[in-house]
Design a protein around this motif. Structure first.
Motif, PDB file in Angstrom:
ATOM      1  N   GLN A  36       0.828  -1.204   0.000  1.00  0.00           N
ATOM      2  CA  GLN A  36       0.000   0.000   0.000  1.00  0.00           C
ATOM      3  C   GLN A  36       0.863   1.255   0.000  1.00  0.00           C
ATOM      4  N   SER A  90       2.196   1.978  -3.466  1.00  0.00           N
ATOM      5  CA  SER A  90       1.142   2.508  -4.334  1.00  0.00           C
ATOM      6  C   SER A  90       0.817   3.962  -3.995  1.00  0.00           C
ATOM      7  N   LEU A 106      -0.647   5.638   7.128  1.00  0.00           N
ATOM      8  CA  LEU A 106      -0.174   4.314   6.755  1.00  0.00           C
ATOM      9  C   LEU A 106       1.248   4.090   7.260  1.00  0.00           C
ATOM     10  N   ASP A 165      -7.045  -8.161  -3.626  1.00  0.00           N
ATOM     11  CA  ASP A 165      -5.854  -7.657  -4.312  1.00  0.00           C
ATOM     12  C   ASP A 165      -6.193  -7.154  -5.719  1.00  0.00           C
ATOM     13  N   PHE A 195      -7.900  -3.875  -5.392  1.00  0.00           N
ATOM     14  CA  PHE A 195      -6.940  -2.827  -5.037  1.00  0.00           C
ATOM     15  C   PHE A 195      -6.316  -2.224  -6.304  1.00  0.00           C
ATOM     16  N   THR A 238      -6.974   1.664  -7.863  1.00  0.00           N
ATOM     17  CA  THR A 238      -5.834   2.553  -8.123  1.00  0.00           C
ATOM     18  C   THR A 238      -5.887   3.088  -9.557  1.00  0.00           C
ATOM     19  N   MET A 274      -9.104   2.127   0.554  1.00  0.00           N
ATOM     20  CA  MET A 274      -7.793   1.731   1.087  1.00  0.00           C
ATOM     21  C   MET A 274      -7.897   1.325   2.553  1.00  0.00           C
ATOM     22  N   TYR A 284      -9.717  -1.959   2.646  1.00  0.00           N
ATOM     23  CA  TYR A 284      -8.813  -3.003   2.175  1.00  0.00           C
ATOM     24  C   TYR A 284      -7.846  -3.421   3.275  1.00  0.00           C
ATOM     25  N   ARG A 285      -7.251  -2.431   3.926  1.00  0.00           N
ATOM     26  CA  ARG A 285      -6.287  -2.717   4.991  1.00  0.00           C
ATOM     27  C   ARG A 285      -6.963  -3.440   6.155  1.00  0.00           C
TER      28      ARG A 285
END
Length: 428
Positions: A163, A166, A198, A371, A374, A378, A395, A398-399
């Protein structure tokens, strides 16, 4: 004050300033969980020390088998004898007419005391073996949990790093777009804020990983300059069938070293009771003595026997204490068994819950395609098909989803370790 020669001073200076640089170099060691356990069994210092207790118990058995040493005594020596006694003194020789006595005695233990003591110490060795197995059981559970925690943190750290890469690429792209006036700076700030959050989570995760590394290397007794990376193996585990619980109770009674030790302690006190009862019978001392000029005859040889008269002390207190210890150890052994059954029931329920939850996640197609989603999100953000707010929300989701998936797998692993610990056996 003496001065240090210049070459020696320069040499010490170089060593002092270069050694910290060497200390900062990490050597990465890659192990599978099976290799880690093999290394642990070979190098763990606490295990090595605990195993020595078994050798100590062997030494106690050897000592218990020994006979009492014979005793030699010389007495009644008359160095200042009469003129007649000094007639035999020639060139410093011992006077042939000097009075003295010699006695040789040997203690004979009765009522089988020696064999009873040997039997008692043999049980002590069995207890030492079970104590070692109990320490091994606890340390193996600790090691396996550390492996599970380390594997989870490694995997989650990799998710966060992906992450981060990205977001860093997106940030650089948005900086150029903001400089050209193509996007509002607020979107760039929002992206940079998400990147900072993050990176903060990455630092916290790596700090936790460092702590697990410290504990793991301490258990394995390897250099702190090494860093361990774990290659996860197949985490297939048995399905927690409802009828499995009854067999786990049987396994625990046969395998748990603390339960075996409780039974052995009762046996030890039973042997101790037998030994204490044998002490009521007095031992016998046999003796042979020679006496010159000590009585009517010039050279007297005699034999003798001696023993206590057990009128006042018949070891009543120790016998009573041993009898009480037998009853006490039986009650404690029953309490241990009761606690063990409840521990197994709890561990089984936790494992069943963790197993079912992890299976539910594995069967969720949406979560297994995170994945791919993700990458799609993006690309859509770069193509301006979605807003920055939608992207940041995804995000975070997702995390969070990745963390939940990895945490569920870790919890299943740890709950299975706790179930093995509760039963005292490596379940398959």
């Amino acid at each position: 004050m003496r001065r240090i020669p210049l070459p020696i001073f320069v040499g010490f200076t170089l060593i002092f300033f270069t050694s910290p640089i060497v200390a900062q170099e990490w050597t990465v060691l890659r192990y599978t969980p099976i290799q880690i356990e093999a290394l642990f069994l070979e190098q763990n210092l606490q295990l090595i020390a605990e195993k020595m207790n078994i050798s100590l118990a062997d030494a106690e058995i050897v000592q218990a088998k020994q006979w009492a040493n014979p005793e030699l005594s010389v007495g009644s020596v008359n160095f200042w004898g009469s003129e007649k006694q000094r007639e035999g003194l020639v060139m410093g020789a011992f006077p042939k007419n000097t009075q003295f006595s010699v006695e040789l005695s040997q203690l004979i233990q009765t009522a089988g005391k020696r064999s009873k003591l040997v039997n008692q110490t043999k049980v002590s060795k069995e207890i030492a073996v079970e104590e070692f197995e109990d320490v091994l059981r606890g340390l193996k559970a600790e090691l396996r949990k550390l492996v599970g925690e380390t594997t989870y943190l490694q995997s989650y750290s990799a998710v966060l790093s992906d992450q981060q890469k990205s977001l860093e690429q997106l940030t650089e792209a948005y900086k150029k777009q903001a400089a050209q006036g193509n996007i509002a700076k607020t979107e760039l700030v929002r992206l940079q804020s998400g990147l900072l959050e993050l990176e903060n989570e990455i630092n916290e995760t790596r700090s936790s990983l460092n702590e697990q590394q410290k504990n793991l290397k301490s258990l394995l007794n390897i250099s702190p300059l090494n860093r361990i990376e774990i290659d996860p193996d197949n985490d297939s585990m048995p399905v927690p069938e409802p009828d499995w619980l009854a067999s786990l109770f049987v396994t625990a009674r046969e395998s748990r070293p603390d339960l075996k030790r409780g039974e052995l302690e009762t046996l030890f006190y039973e042997k101790s009771f037998i030994y204490e009862k044998s002490l009521r019978t007095p031992d016998i001392t046999l003796s042979a003595n020679y006496d010159r000029y000590g009585g009517v005859w010039k050279d007297f040889v005699g034999i003798g026997i001696s023993f206590e008269l057990p009128f006042l002390n018949r070891n009543q207190g120790n016998i009573k204490a041993a009898r009480i210890s037998i009853n006490q150890s039986r009650q404690l052994a029953l309490q241990q068994q009761n606690n063990a059954l409840h521990e197994i029931a709890e561990a089984f329920a936790n494992y069943e819950q963790a197993y079912n939850f992890q299976q539910k996640i594995a069967e969720n197609e949406l979560l297994t395609e995170l994945d791919k989603m993700f990458e799609i999100y993006t690309k859509n953000l770069l193509n301006k098909n979605i807003s920055m707010l939608e992207y940041i929300d995804f995000m975070e989701s997702y995390r969070s989803s990745k963390q939940t998936m990895l945490s569920a797998r870790k919890n299943k692993h740890i709950s299975f370790i706790e179930l093995q610990y509760a039963t005292g056996s490596d379940l398959k």
